[in-house]
Design a protein around this motif. Structure first.
Motif, mmCIF file in Angstrom:
data_model
loop_
_atom_site.group_PDB
_atom_site.id
_atom_site.type_symbol
_atom_site.label_atom_id
_atom_site.label_comp_id
_atom_site.label_asym_id
_atom_site.label_seq_id
_atom_site.Cartn_x
_atom_site.Cartn_y
_atom_site.Cartn_z
ATOM 1 N N ASP A 36 -5.705 -40.644 -31.240
ATOM 2 C CA ASP A 36 -6.716 -40.392 -30.206
ATOM 3 C C ASP A 36 -7.439 -39.089 -30.516
ATOM 4 O O ASP A 36 -6.836 -38.105 -30.924
ATOM 5 N N ALA A 37 -8.743 -39.072 -30.284
ATOM 6 C CA ALA A 37 -9.553 -37.906 -30.635
ATOM 7 C C ALA A 37 -9.420 -36.842 -29.559
ATOM 8 O O ALA A 37 -9.437 -37.143 -28.368
ATOM 9 N N THR A 38 -9.296 -35.587 -29.987
ATOM 10 C CA THR A 38 -9.276 -34.484 -29.027
ATOM 11 C C THR A 38 -10.375 -33.484 -29.344
ATOM 12 O O THR A 38 -10.323 -32.339 -28.911
ATOM 13 N N ARG A 77 5.193 -22.068 -33.764
ATOM 14 C CA ARG A 77 3.992 -22.895 -33.754
ATOM 15 C C ARG A 77 2.746 -22.031 -33.868
ATOM 16 O O ARG A 77 2.723 -20.885 -33.393
ATOM 17 N N VAL A 123 -0.646 -20.924 -32.514
ATOM 18 C CA VAL A 123 -1.165 -20.935 -31.147
ATOM 19 C C VAL A 123 -2.668 -20.740 -31.214
ATOM 20 O O VAL A 123 -3.158 -19.801 -31.852
ATOM 21 N N MET A 178 -7.756 -22.962 -26.202
ATOM 22 C CA MET A 178 -8.466 -24.237 -26.070
ATOM 23 C C MET A 178 -9.917 -24.016 -25.678
ATOM 24 O O MET A 178 -10.289 -22.971 -25.143
ATOM 25 N N GLU A 179 -10.740 -25.020 -25.969
ATOM 26 C CA GLU A 179 -12.164 -25.033 -25.618
ATOM 27 C C GLU A 179 -12.902 -23.808 -26.159
ATOM 28 O O GLU A 179 -13.768 -23.244 -25.498
ATOM 29 N N GLU A 209 -14.256 -37.812 -32.056
ATOM 30 C CA GLU A 209 -14.737 -38.961 -31.266
ATOM 31 C C GLU A 209 -15.878 -39.655 -31.978
ATOM 32 O O GLU A 209 -15.931 -40.883 -32.056
#
Lengths: 178, 73
Positions: free
Chosen positions: A11-13, A141, A143, A146-147, A18
């Motif tokens: 699934d595209a994020t 991980r 880090v 987002m966005e 997309e």
């Protein structure tokens, strides 16, 4: 992430991924069109004893099977180039992260504000806790906010590696010296 | 001798009648259209529906409460 019996992409994020998903659907549709046409024609050819004995030329069919593939290729190329140029959009990244590939771990450097460096080793399958993801879990991980636009500088300390996040549509080779 | 008239058999176009090229194009276009409406359009709608009212902060908070993050507890 990947799941059992998966056939297509994850699934595209990200918006680019997309676009790539929709482009893949568009191109696969064309592939099915051509494949089913060819299979049908092969089936027709194998189910007759008739032969065309007076073939002298085939101007009409040769024109068709030159023009139609050209049209199909243009139909594929236009959305492909659109996405290619979309991927080259210049933006102002808010953060720069450097990642260096080693045999066999990644190291990450966040040097925008302070010097933060750490190594990221994969957790071996024998040491996974219940619920953890095989071959994906790591001790530290990476880090990322987002966005936000992030600049990833990817290189290697030894051999060629590749840094990828499939659902974001990212993959870049980590080339030593580059 | 009486001669009965026989219907003339089909002499031409036997192979082209077998080779229904129009039917082949219709079948292949049908396949492509089926894929478009069974896979491609539903996928576009699914993404549009997902992102219509998507709240990334709410999603992040739910993941954080489920202890999915290592660096945000």
């Amino acid at each position: 992430m990947a799941y059992p019996m998966q056939l297509g992409f994850q699934d595209a994020t990200s918006p680019i991924m997309e676009e790539l998903l929709h482009f893949h659907d568009h191109t696969l549709m064309i592939v099915f069109l051509i494949s089913s046409l060819v299979l049908y024609i092969i089936a027709l050819m194998l189910t007759t004893k008739l032969t065309h004995v007076s073939t002298m030329d085939a101007q009409e069919v040769e024109t068709i099977w030159t023009i139609m593939p050209a049209i199909i290729l243009i139909t594929i190329a236009l959305p492909s180039l659109r996405i290619l140029y979309m991927m080259d959009e210049i933006n102002n990244p808010s953060l720069t992260v450097k990642t260096m590939g080693h045999q066999w771990y990644w190291s990450y450097e966040y040097t925008d504000y302070e010097d933060l460096t750490f190594d990221s080793y994969m957790i071996p399958t024998s040491e996974l806790k219940p619920g953890e993801l095989r071959l994906l879990e790591v001790d530290n991980r990476v880090v990322l906010p987002m966005e936000m636009t992030i600049r990833m500088l990817i290189s290697s300390e030894d051999v060629l590696h590749s840094w990828a996040v499939p659902s974001l549509g990212l993959k870049t080779d980590a080339i030593p010296g580059r | 001798m009486a001669s009965s008239s026989l219907t003339k058999p089909q002499m031409c176009g036997l192979l082209s009648h077998h080779f229904h090229i129009v039917r082949a194009f219709i079948v292949s276009l049908g396949d492509a259209t089926f894929y478009m409406f069974a896979v491609a359009e539903p996928r576009k709608k699914a993404y549009a529906y997902f992102y219509r009212n998507y709240d990334s902060i709410k999603d992040f908070e739910e993941m954080r409460k489920a202890s999915m993050f290592q660096s945000a507890r």
